[in-house]
Design a protein around this motif. Structure first.
Motif, PDB file in Angstrom:
ATOM      1  N   ILE A  23      -8.585 -23.989 -10.686  1.00 53.89           N
ATOM      2  CA  ILE A  23      -7.508 -24.868 -11.150  1.00 53.89           C
ATOM      3  C   ILE A  23      -6.251 -24.660 -10.318  1.00 53.89           C
ATOM      4  N   ASP A  24      -5.977 -23.400  -9.935  1.00 53.00           N
ATOM      5  CA  ASP A  24      -4.801 -23.113  -9.097  1.00 53.00           C
ATOM      6  C   ASP A  24      -4.878 -23.825  -7.758  1.00 53.00           C
TER       7      ASP A  24
ATOM      8  N   SER B 209      -7.994 -24.407 -22.563  1.00 52.50           N
ATOM      9  CA  SER B 209      -7.111 -23.436 -21.913  1.00 52.50           C
ATOM     10  C   SER B 209      -6.951 -23.732 -20.423  1.00 52.50           C
ATOM     11  N   LEU B 210      -7.977 -24.330 -19.808  1.00 54.23           N
ATOM     12  CA  LEU B 210      -7.875 -24.694 -18.397  1.00 54.23           C
ATOM     13  C   LEU B 210      -6.904 -25.854 -18.207  1.00 54.23           C
TER      14      LEU B 210
ATOM     15  N   ARG C 213     -11.407 -16.652 -15.709  1.00 53.20           N
ATOM     16  CA  ARG C 213     -10.459 -16.317 -14.652  1.00 53.20           C
ATOM     17  C   ARG C 213     -10.829 -17.021 -13.342  1.00 53.20           C
TER      18      ARG C 213
ATOM     19  N   HIS D 204      -3.485 -24.456 -18.671  1.00 58.83           N
ATOM     20  CA  HIS D 204      -3.122 -23.690 -17.463  1.00 58.83           C
ATOM     21  C   HIS D 204      -2.674 -24.635 -16.350  1.00 58.83           C
TER      22      HIS D 204
ATOM     23  N   ASN E  32       1.323 -24.880 -14.935  1.00 57.35           N
ATOM     24  CA  ASN E  32       1.647 -24.607 -13.541  1.00 57.35           C
ATOM     25  C   ASN E  32       2.220 -25.821 -12.827  1.00 57.35           C
TER      26      ASN E  32
ATOM     27  N   GLN F  15     -12.495 -19.884 -13.069  1.00 48.56           N
ATOM     28  CA  GLN F  15     -12.192 -21.308 -13.230  1.00 48.56           C
ATOM     29  C   GLN F  15     -10.691 -21.567 -13.125  1.00 48.56           C
ATOM     30  N   LYS F  16      -9.888 -20.642 -13.645  1.00 43.86           N
ATOM     31  CA  LYS F  16      -8.428 -20.795 -13.510  1.00 43.86           C
ATOM     32  C   LYS F  16      -8.010 -20.681 -12.044  1.00 43.86           C
TER      33      LYS F  16
END
Length: 569
Positions: free
Chosen positions: A457-458, A486-487, A451, A490, A494, A453-454
């Motif tokens: 990424i955001d 998954s990153l 979470r 993600h 987005n 790391q995401k």
């Protein structure tokens, strides 16, 4: 063996070379001299006959056969010769030809033909990159520079030993660099810097030219380029050379230059006081001496980054904050008394910010938010906060202690705000995000770490939203193998949710390169898969971009992975 005997043997060797009879001027340059020095005609005929293989004739036969089955044999032969040329080129054998050409005052016809052919000119440029010290290749490139093809000098990625050619390379590179935006500047920078820093003399010449050009208005791209050259040269171990050249070209008084050099590398109270006294005197030195990135970064680290290795007394720290305010506020074209109030306000702001950030953790950070938001309205305040965020994220257990997967971290919101308010600092924000994303955090459950790391990424996605796209896409491609799929999914999800066509060709190419390795994973996520298909279809339908065969094949591979999974869905 006598000199005449040695010469005869050399001629015999030349006549014995494979297909010697087909070599240009074999009769006038070799056979005639062989006979004039006592060689036997019958021996010469025998040598020429026995050395004949007929490679050109065999090539012609192969070429005819290839054309019969629609093979572009001319291109095949060209590529083959180019490959052999790259593998077997020997400067030691070719460089003596230059003296011969200079003595004859003309180039041989075969070399003229090469120069007139765009394919072989490109081959010469590539050879020069591999053998930049070759006299022969530099001479040929000089001839090209003096011909109608001089505009091609811009594509050279190596520094010629001929000043005329190097000047053309510099001129073309600088002409392309000055008008571009920050993103394109960063993209072009590596190749340009590599050419300028290839040797000490090329670095010296380029810096001397940039120093002269920087005296003119609108010189910021050139100032930045000069700074980048210094960084590259110092990374290669040329610290003494860089500092010596910088000192020679600087118009700073010796006392100012010495204090600045000391503060930029290892600030001591004595050097800081010297610099402070100089810039608070009735006749302060020019401000541009302080406007050096290394100096400003050193002052920021010393004052805003705990445990930076330097501990100063509060009164000395205050002097450093004043110098920061002065360097980033003072305008030498206006009277100092008209700017003193603004310098003082910035100084007070930095001092307040420094005090509040010392205890900015948990509830303390919440209480410092107003001070931080006021500070980041100014570029220097934003840069100080950036350094503090990087330190807090990497060298303290801030996220291990305060991260909640249901909330956007305050430090992340501050990064977004700095990127929004200061376009010129987006590259620095990007640098902080990259460092923190790839950091190994301890004491995190795997799902909580994912979470976090995401969340990082955001921040990258937000930079894309601010049109800082290409550096982010290139970075995501570079680290694709180092991060969980998954990153990447993600990130793609987005970005595609946010992006709207029409798309540029570089954006499509980078997105496809990012999608290709995870095409199997995309098939497991229907919403993401639909977004990807919609994006690719729109890109293919755009008339303003040209989809190459290679790119089309990659897009087709992504489609195939999708269809391959459908029967199992």
């Amino acid at each position: 063996m006598s000199a005449q005997g040695s010469s005869l043997q050399d001629h015999r060797n030349a006549l014995s070379e494979k297909d010697a009879i087909l070599e240009p001027e074999i009769y006038s340059n070799v056979l005639a001299k062989y006979l004039s020095e006592g060689g036997q005609p019958l021996d010469a005929v025998t040598l020429l006959a026995e050395s004949y293989v007929g490679v050109p004739s065999m090539c012609n036969v192969l070429s005819s056969a290839g054309r019969a089955i629609d093979v572009d044999t001319d291109q095949v032969f060209r590529n083959t010769v180019r490959t052999m040329l790259k593998d077997k080129f020997d400067p030691a054998r070719c460089d003596p030809l230059v003296e011969e050409m200079l003595n004859n005052e003309h180039m041989p016809s075969w070399l003229t033909d090469l120069i007139q052919d765009a394919y072989w000119r490109q081959s010469i440029y590539e050879l020069l990159e591999a053998h930049p010290q070759s006299t022969f290749l530099n001479y040929v490139v000089l001839q090209i520079a003096e011909s109608e093809y001089s505009e091609e000098m811009a594509q050279l990625k190596t520094a010629s030993t001929y000043l005329q050619v190097y000047n053309k390379i510099l001129d073309a590179a600088l002409s392309k660099l000055v008008p571009v935006d920050d993103l394109e500047f960063e993209h072009q920078l590596p190749n340009i810097v590599r050419v300028y820093c290839e040797r000490e003399e090329t670095y010296f010449y380029a810096q001397a030219l940039l120093h002269k050009l920087c005296e003119k208005p609108d010189n910021l791209p050139l100032v930045r380029l000069s700074k980048e050259l210094e960084k590259v040269a110092m990374r290669s171990g040329q610290h003494a050379f860089v500092h010596a050249l910088k000192q020679c070209s600087s118009d700073a008084p010796a006392q100012v230059a010495g204090a600045i050099k000391a503060v930029a590398s290892n600030p001591t109270p004595g050097d800081i006081m010297t610099l402070y006294n100089l810039y608070t005197s009735p006749q302060p030195p020019a401000t541009h001496h302080l406007c050096d990135y290394d100096l400003i970064a050193s002052m920021i680290r010393t004052t805003f980054v705990p445990k930076s290795g330097i501990v100063l007394k509060p009164e000395i720290n205050d002097k450093l904050l004043y110098l920061l305010a002065y360097a980033t506020t003072r305008n030498d074209t206006k009277p100092l008394q008209d700017q003193q109030d603004q310098i003082t306000r910035v100084h007070v702001m930095l001092k307040t910010l420094c005090e509040r950030l010392k205890d900015a953790k948990g509830e303390g950070l919440t209480g410092a938010i107003k001070t931080i938001l006021d500070a980041i309205k100014l570029p220097i305040g934003a840069m100080c906060v950036l350094h503090w965020i990087e330190y807090t994220s990497i060298h303290t257990p801030y996220f291990e202690t305060y991260f909640r997967s249901s909330e956007v971290p305050v430090l992340h919101l501050l990064l977004d705000e700095i990127a929004f308010q200061h376009p010129l600092q987006r590259s620095f924000v990007f640098g902080v995000i990259k460092t923190c994303l790839l950091r190994s955090y301890e004491n995190f459950a795997p799902e909580i770490l994912m979470r976090l790391q995401k969340a990082w990424i955001d921040r990258l996605v937000y930079l894309v939203q601010l049109h800082y796209s290409m550096p982010v896409l290139r970075f995501m491609k570079q680290v694709e193998r180092d991060v969980d799929d998954s990153l990447t999914v993600h990130f793609v999800q987005n970005v595609l949710r946010m992006a709207r066509g029409p798309y540029t060709l570089p954006f499509v190419e980078h997105m496809v390169a990012l999608l290709l390795p995870i095409k199997e994973t995309l098939g497991l996520l229907k919403p993401v898969q639909l977004a990807v298909v919609s994006f690719l279809e729109q890109a293919q339908q755009q008339s303003d971009i040209i989809i190459t065969d290679e790119l089309e094949a990659k897009i087709h591979a992504i489609y195939q992975a999708r269809h391959a999974r459908q029967p199992n869905q």
